[in-house]
Design a protein around this motif. Structure first.
Motif, PDB file in Angstrom:
ATOM      1  N   THR A   5       0.834  -1.203   0.000  1.00 36.52           N
ATOM      2  CA  THR A   5       0.000   0.000   0.000  1.00 36.52           C
ATOM      3  C   THR A   5       0.864   1.247   0.000  1.00 36.52           C
ATOM      4  N   LEU A   6       1.912   1.241   0.782  1.00 38.53           N
ATOM      5  CA  LEU A   6       2.826   2.380   0.818  1.00 38.53           C
ATOM      6  C   LEU A   6       3.534   2.551  -0.525  1.00 38.53           C
ATOM      7  N   ALA A   7       3.935   1.448  -1.131  1.00 42.96           N
ATOM      8  CA  ALA A   7       4.593   1.512  -2.438  1.00 42.96           C
ATOM      9  C   ALA A   7       3.640   2.084  -3.484  1.00 42.96           C
ATOM     10  N   LEU A   8       2.380   1.702  -3.434  1.00 38.29           N
ATOM     11  CA  LEU A   8       1.402   2.226  -4.395  1.00 38.29           C
ATOM     12  C   LEU A   8       1.114   3.706  -4.153  1.00 38.29           C
ATOM     13  N   ALA A   9       1.065   4.115  -2.890  1.00 39.97           N
ATOM     14  CA  ALA A   9       0.862   5.532  -2.586  1.00 39.97           C
ATOM     15  C   ALA A   9       2.038   6.363  -3.089  1.00 39.97           C
ATOM     16  N   CYS A  10       3.249   5.862  -2.898  1.00 41.60           N
ATOM     17  CA  CYS A  10       4.435   6.564  -3.396  1.00 41.60           C
ATOM     18  C   CYS A  10       4.441   6.608  -4.919  1.00 41.60           C
ATOM     19  N   ALA A  11       4.049   5.498  -5.540  1.00 39.65           N
ATOM     20  CA  ALA A  11       4.004   5.455  -7.007  1.00 39.65           C
ATOM     21  C   ALA A  11       3.000   6.469  -7.540  1.00 39.65           C
ATOM     22  N   ALA A  12       1.883   6.603  -6.872  1.00 39.85           N
ATOM     23  CA  ALA A  12       0.886   7.582  -7.322  1.00 39.85           C
ATOM     24  C   ALA A  12       1.382   9.009  -7.093  1.00 39.85           C
ATOM     25  N   ALA A  13       1.973   9.273  -5.934  1.00 41.00           N
ATOM     26  CA  ALA A  13       2.403  10.629  -5.590  1.00 41.00           C
ATOM     27  C   ALA A  13       3.577  11.117  -6.428  1.00 41.00           C
ATOM     28  N   ALA A  14       4.379  10.219  -6.958  1.00 34.61           N
ATOM     29  CA  ALA A  14       5.576  10.616  -7.705  1.00 34.61           C
ATOM     30  C   ALA A  14       5.249  11.483  -8.912  1.00 34.61           C
ATOM     31  N   CYS A  15       4.078  11.294  -9.491  1.00 39.03           N
ATOM     32  CA  CYS A  15       3.745  12.063 -10.689  1.00 39.03           C
ATOM     33  C   CYS A  15       3.607  13.556 -10.404  1.00 39.03           C
ATOM     34  N   LEU A  16       3.381  13.934  -9.149  1.00 36.57           N
ATOM     35  CA  LEU A  16       3.226  15.353  -8.836  1.00 36.57           C
ATOM     36  C   LEU A  16       4.489  16.153  -9.140  1.00 36.57           C
ATOM     37  N   LEU A  17       5.642  15.558  -8.939  1.00 34.19           N
ATOM     38  CA  LEU A  17       6.886  16.266  -9.247  1.00 34.19           C
ATOM     39  C   LEU A  17       6.963  16.586 -10.735  1.00 34.19           C
ATOM     40  N   ALA A  18       6.666  15.610 -11.567  1.00 38.64           N
ATOM     41  CA  ALA A  18       6.705  15.835 -13.015  1.00 38.64           C
ATOM     42  C   ALA A  18       5.596  16.790 -13.456  1.00 38.64           C
ATOM     43  N   LEU A  19       4.435  16.705 -12.838  1.00 36.49           N
ATOM     44  CA  LEU A  19       3.340  17.603 -13.201  1.00 36.49           C
ATOM     45  C   LEU A  19       3.674  19.054 -12.850  1.00 36.49           C
ATOM     46  N   VAL A  20       4.324  19.263 -11.715  1.00 36.67           N
ATOM     47  CA  VAL A  20       4.737  20.626 -11.343  1.00 36.67           C
ATOM     48  C   VAL A  20       5.762  21.147 -12.335  1.00 36.67           C
ATOM     49  N   ARG A  21       6.745  20.320 -12.683  1.00 38.08           N
ATOM     50  CA  ARG A  21       7.760  20.744 -13.657  1.00 38.08           C
ATOM     51  C   ARG A  21       7.121  21.056 -15.001  1.00 38.08           C
ATOM     52  N   TRP A  22       6.162  20.223 -15.392  1.00 32.79           N
ATOM     53  CA  TRP A  22       5.465  20.444 -16.658  1.00 32.79           C
ATOM     54  C   TRP A  22       4.695  21.764 -16.630  1.00 32.79           C
ATOM     55  N   ALA A  40      13.477  24.051 -21.179  1.00 34.05           N
ATOM     56  CA  ALA A  40      12.692  23.678 -19.991  1.00 34.05           C
ATOM     57  C   ALA A  40      11.614  22.671 -20.355  1.00 34.05           C
ATOM     58  N   GLN A  41      11.046  22.796 -21.545  1.00 33.55           N
ATOM     59  CA  GLN A  41      10.024  21.841 -21.968  1.00 33.55           C
ATOM     60  C   GLN A  41      10.635  20.462 -22.231  1.00 33.55           C
ATOM     61  N   ARG A  42      11.828  20.407 -22.786  1.00 32.49           N
ATOM     62  CA  ARG A  42      12.497  19.121 -22.982  1.00 32.49           C
ATOM     63  C   ARG A  42      12.831  18.461 -21.651  1.00 32.49           C
ATOM     64  N   LYS A  43      13.285  19.260 -20.690  1.00 32.94           N
ATOM     65  CA  LYS A  43      13.572  18.717 -19.360  1.00 32.94           C
ATOM     66  C   LYS A  43      12.292  18.203 -18.696  1.00 32.94           C
ATOM     67  N   ALA A  44      11.197  18.921 -18.893  1.00 27.73           N
ATOM     68  CA  ALA A  44       9.919  18.486 -18.324  1.00 27.73           C
ATOM     69  C   ALA A  44       9.478  17.168 -18.952  1.00 27.73           C
ATOM     70  N   TRP A  45       9.659  17.025 -20.280  1.00 30.88           N
ATOM     71  CA  TRP A  45       9.347  15.757 -20.954  1.00 30.88           C
ATOM     72  C   TRP A  45      10.204  14.623 -20.404  1.00 30.88           C
ATOM     73  N   GLY A  46      11.490  14.883 -20.250  1.00 28.11           N
ATOM     74  CA  GLY A  46      12.396  13.862 -19.722  1.00 28.11           C
ATOM     75  C   GLY A  46      12.007  13.433 -18.316  1.00 28.11           C
ATOM     76  N   LEU A  47      11.674  14.395 -17.470  1.00 26.37           N
ATOM     77  CA  LEU A  47      11.252  14.068 -16.111  1.00 26.37           C
ATOM     78  C   LEU A  47       9.930  13.311 -16.125  1.00 26.37           C
ATOM     79  N   ALA A  48       9.028  13.689 -17.013  1.00 25.12           N
ATOM     80  CA  ALA A  48       7.741  12.994 -17.102  1.00 25.12           C
ATOM     81  C   ALA A  48       7.933  11.535 -17.515  1.00 25.12           C
ATOM     82  N   LEU A  49       8.775  11.292 -18.498  1.00 25.55           N
ATOM     83  CA  LEU A  49       9.019   9.913 -18.933  1.00 25.55           C
ATOM     84  C   LEU A  49       9.738   9.096 -17.861  1.00 25.55           C
ATOM     85  N   ALA A  50      10.721   9.709 -17.200  1.00 23.33           N
ATOM     86  CA  ALA A  50      11.425   9.012 -16.126  1.00 23.33           C
ATOM     87  C   ALA A  50      10.484   8.708 -14.963  1.00 23.33           C
ATOM     88  N   THR A  51       9.615   9.646 -14.656  1.00 21.00           N
ATOM     89  CA  THR A  51       8.649   9.438 -13.576  1.00 21.00           C
ATOM     90  C   THR A  51       7.682   8.314 -13.920  1.00 21.00           C
TER      91      THR A  51
END
Length: 119
Positions: A5-22, A40-51
């Protein structure tokens, strides 16, 4: 709360970092309309894909391939929607807290994958 459950919560929350950068890499009314530029847009894409890759890996380890991918995709839709709402109501606080929660999610995913690899 169980480890999965904790792993799934962390997996869900991780996208917020990429969404903020985007959101910061695009013109947004809530955070100012200053264009960030193509780098900055390329870096945001890279972070989104890595996330997305990190989320899928962490959620797949916890639940299996189908549920892991579903959790990752659903988190982008649901938390992205929530972030847009929050940006329009509380832009400064939303930026700070979404970034913090996203970093915690990334760290939790990385830690979960490390523990799984060592076990």
């Amino acid at each position: 709360m169980g480890g999965d459950t904790l792993a799934l919560a962390c997996a869900a929350a991780a996208c917020l970092l990429a969404l903020v950068r985007w959101a910061q890499a695009t013109d947004t009314r809530a955070w100012g309309d200053a264009p960030a530029g193509p780098q900055a847009q390329r870096k945001a894409w890279g972070l989104a894909l890595a996330t997305l890759a990190l989320q899928c890996a962490a959620a797949t380890v916890a639940t299996g391939i189908a549920a892991g991918v579903a959790i990752a995709v659903a988190s982008w839709m649901v938390l992205g929607w929530g972030l847009v709402l929050a940006m329009n109501l509380w832009p400064e606080g939303c930026l700070r807290w979404a970034r913090r929660i996203g970093i915690a999610g990334w760290a939790g995913c990385a830690l979960g994958l490390l523990i799984h690899a060592l076990a």
